[in-house]
Design a protein around this motif. Structure first.
Motif, mmCIF file in Angstrom:
data_model
loop_
_atom_site.group_PDB
_atom_site.id
_atom_site.type_symbol
_atom_site.label_atom_id
_atom_site.label_comp_id
_atom_site.label_asym_id
_atom_site.label_seq_id
_atom_site.Cartn_x
_atom_site.Cartn_y
_atom_site.Cartn_z
ATOM 1 N N ASN A 118 3.043 -6.288 3.826
ATOM 2 C CA ASN A 118 2.295 -5.913 2.627
ATOM 3 C C ASN A 118 1.294 -6.963 2.148
ATOM 4 O O ASN A 118 0.536 -6.711 1.221
ATOM 5 C CB ASN A 118 3.241 -5.457 1.521
ATOM 6 N N ASN A 119 1.213 -8.122 2.819
ATOM 7 C CA ASN A 119 0.090 -9.038 2.571
ATOM 8 C C ASN A 119 -1.254 -8.383 2.866
ATOM 9 O O ASN A 119 -2.273 -8.746 2.257
ATOM 10 C CB ASN A 119 0.167 -10.262 3.490
ATOM 11 N N TYR A 120 -1.280 -7.455 3.827
ATOM 12 C CA TYR A 120 -2.534 -6.975 4.405
ATOM 13 C C TYR A 120 -3.070 -5.709 3.747
ATOM 14 O O TYR A 120 -4.106 -5.200 4.180
ATOM 15 C CB TYR A 120 -2.341 -6.747 5.907
ATOM 16 N N VAL A 121 -2.379 -5.171 2.728
ATOM 17 C CA VAL A 121 -2.839 -3.971 2.033
ATOM 18 C C VAL A 121 -3.025 -4.303 0.552
ATOM 19 O O VAL A 121 -2.392 -5.223 0.022
ATOM 20 C CB VAL A 121 -1.863 -2.788 2.223
ATOM 21 N N PRO A 122 -3.864 -3.568 -0.154
ATOM 22 C CA PRO A 122 -4.258 -3.977 -1.509
ATOM 23 C C PRO A 122 -3.194 -3.703 -2.569
ATOM 24 O O PRO A 122 -2.448 -2.731 -2.498
ATOM 25 C CB PRO A 122 -5.508 -3.131 -1.771
ATOM 26 N N GLY A 123 -3.156 -4.601 -3.563
ATOM 27 C CA GLY A 123 -2.392 -4.362 -4.781
ATOM 28 C C GLY A 123 -0.929 -4.715 -4.737
ATOM 29 O O GLY A 123 -0.235 -4.585 -5.750
ATOM 30 N N THR A 124 -0.412 -5.186 -3.621
ATOM 31 C CA THR A 124 1.019 -5.433 -3.489
ATOM 32 C C THR A 124 1.367 -6.838 -3.982
ATOM 33 O O THR A 124 0.498 -7.689 -4.188
ATOM 34 C CB THR A 124 1.465 -5.297 -2.027
ATOM 35 N N TRP A 125 2.669 -7.098 -4.096
ATOM 36 C CA TRP A 125 3.114 -8.414 -4.564
ATOM 37 C C TRP A 125 2.724 -9.521 -3.580
ATOM 38 O O TRP A 125 2.366 -10.631 -3.989
ATOM 39 C CB TRP A 125 4.620 -8.409 -4.820
#
Length: 426
Positions: A118-125
């Motif tokens: 989820n580092n690579y997709v927008p808006g995540t922690w």
């Protein structure tokens, strides 16, 4: 390797026609850090221990890795040391493919590949920690196409997301889009996603997946998630296989607590999750192995996680052999049949003990975290009873008392947690 499929019952996976328990070790950074001989040594060890699968992130987990000289990068780095997603490194992906081939064809271990941590997709922690790593849409789509092209014919399991709680619509859209593309371009690969604790999987993403993975994780406040999180997944229709992919890693720091998670803690989380219905397999991690830790490297997530052990030391942690026993019992007793059966425990013992049973009650499995009497509201006279001292990984003799449609199991001569397996013989 034979094709991996979902059984029509929705309870488990099959390799060909045989039950395939997904007994999964965690080695997230395997495409970035080890050499081929190290990879082969690791695979040989886990194969002999009964593991069937290894979880790897295709891309580095940028906030949670070893920083060391010689690590491979999937994309060229710009002047700030950040990935340039328009310049993929062909050698990185070629070696990742070769590592996958070696695992599948030479060692019989299936890889589970996380595509979009989820580092690579927008808006995540995690994107908030590494904002430079959020992929623009066109680069993300090109990368997902590359994943299908690089790995599709090798038929790994593919997890579209990594460690997300799935509450950000823009990120969820990226996962759903990736799942649709991979379904079309790598149709023989099973799809899942790797969830954070307390994840809330949206229906459109859940519908796109073949099976579910949940995580109780490493925070002391989340211990009960090992069994609680199975409930919403089991309530979904149609039924899909479920496993706890990330109980606390052995010797990982006890986040928001003190000390490290022991093999006893890991074993307890593992068995309680299986008996709660996450019975398609189990995940395991050794703190130091999952990031291939080297003493010369800087681990970026020390703090509450605590410093990892060198990977050869972590590879030898004793908890892996507890998972070896579990792998054997999965197959011997076809544990995928289990669903929660806490209502069969007498005297309020459901607050402490965990009981799973097959719908026909031809298999019941009881986990006791310490030695004590237990009473089951079911007559087990027609069942073969087998006990296990789980810390010793040794069988023990069960001492039952039958009467009034119940079975009382006298305290076993064991100093640790125990398992009692009751399987119908007639």
């Amino acid at each position: 390797m034979s094709r991996l499929t979902v059984d029509p019952s929705g309870t488990h996976l099959r390799l060909g026609e045989a039950f395939f328990p997904l007994v999964m070790d965690t080695a997230w950074s395997s495409f970035a850090d080890p050499g081929e001989e190290e990879w082969r040594s690791y695979l040989a060890t886990r194969r002999l221990q009964g593991f069937t699968c290894v979880a790897v992130s295709v891309l580095p987990i940028l906030h949670d890795r070893d920083e060391r000289a010689g690590s491979r990068e999937p994309f060229a780095l710009d002047g700030a040391g950040h990935p340039d997603f328009g310049r993929p490194d062909e050698g990185y992906f070629a070696q990742a493919r070769e590592f996958t081939r070696i695992a599948h064809e030479e060692y019989g271990l299936r890889l589970l590949l996380v595509v979009l941590w989820n580092n690579y997709v927008p808006g995540t922690w995690a994107a908030a920690r590494t904002p430079y790593a959020v992929m623009p849409d066109r680069h993300r789509r090109a990368y997902v196409e590359r994943v299908a092209r690089t790995f599709g014919d090798l038929e790994p399991v593919i997890a579209v997301g990594g460690d997300d709680n799935y509450r950000v619509p823009e990120a969820n859209s990226a996962y759903v889009e990736a799942a649709a593309h991979l379904r079309e371009t790598a149709p023989r690969c099973l799809l899942t996603t790797h969830s954070a604790p307390h994840a809330d999987l949206p229906d459109d993403l859940a519908d796109a997946l073949d099976f579910f993975c949940h995580q109780s994780g490493h925070d002391v406040r989340n211990v009960d998630l090992a069994w609680q999180q199975a409930v919403p997944y089991l309530a979904r229709s149609p039924r899909k296989p479920l496993l706890a992919a990330e109980p606390a890693y052995e010797q990982h720091g006890r986040v928001n607590g003190h000390g490290r998670w022991s093999r006893d803690d890991v074993r307890r989380a593992s068995w309680t999750s299986v008996l709660a219905g996450a019975a398609a397999g189990i995940g395991y991690g050794a703190h130091g192995m999952w990031m291939w830790h080297s003493p010369s490297a800087r681990f970026t997530s020390g703090g509450a996680s605590l410093e990892p052990y060198p990977w050869p030391t972590a590879l030898g942690f004793p908890g892996a052999l507890d998972i070896s026993l579990m792998a054997r019992l999965f197959v011997d007793h076809r544990l995928y049949r289990l669903t929660p059966a806490q209502e069969l425990l007498a005297d309020g013992a459901g607050e402490v003990l965990r009981l799973g049973a097959s719908p026909e009650r031809d298999l019941l499995v009881l986990y006791l975290p310490y030695s004590r009497d237990a009473e089951v509201l079911f007559d087990l006279r027609g069942h073969r009873l087998t006990g296990w001292d789980l810390a010793e990984r040794a069988p023990v003799t069960v001492d039952p008392v039958f009467g009034n449609g119940r079975t009382r199991l006298r305290q076993l001569p064991s100093l640790s947690d125990q398992l009692v397996v009751a399987e119908r013989t007639r």
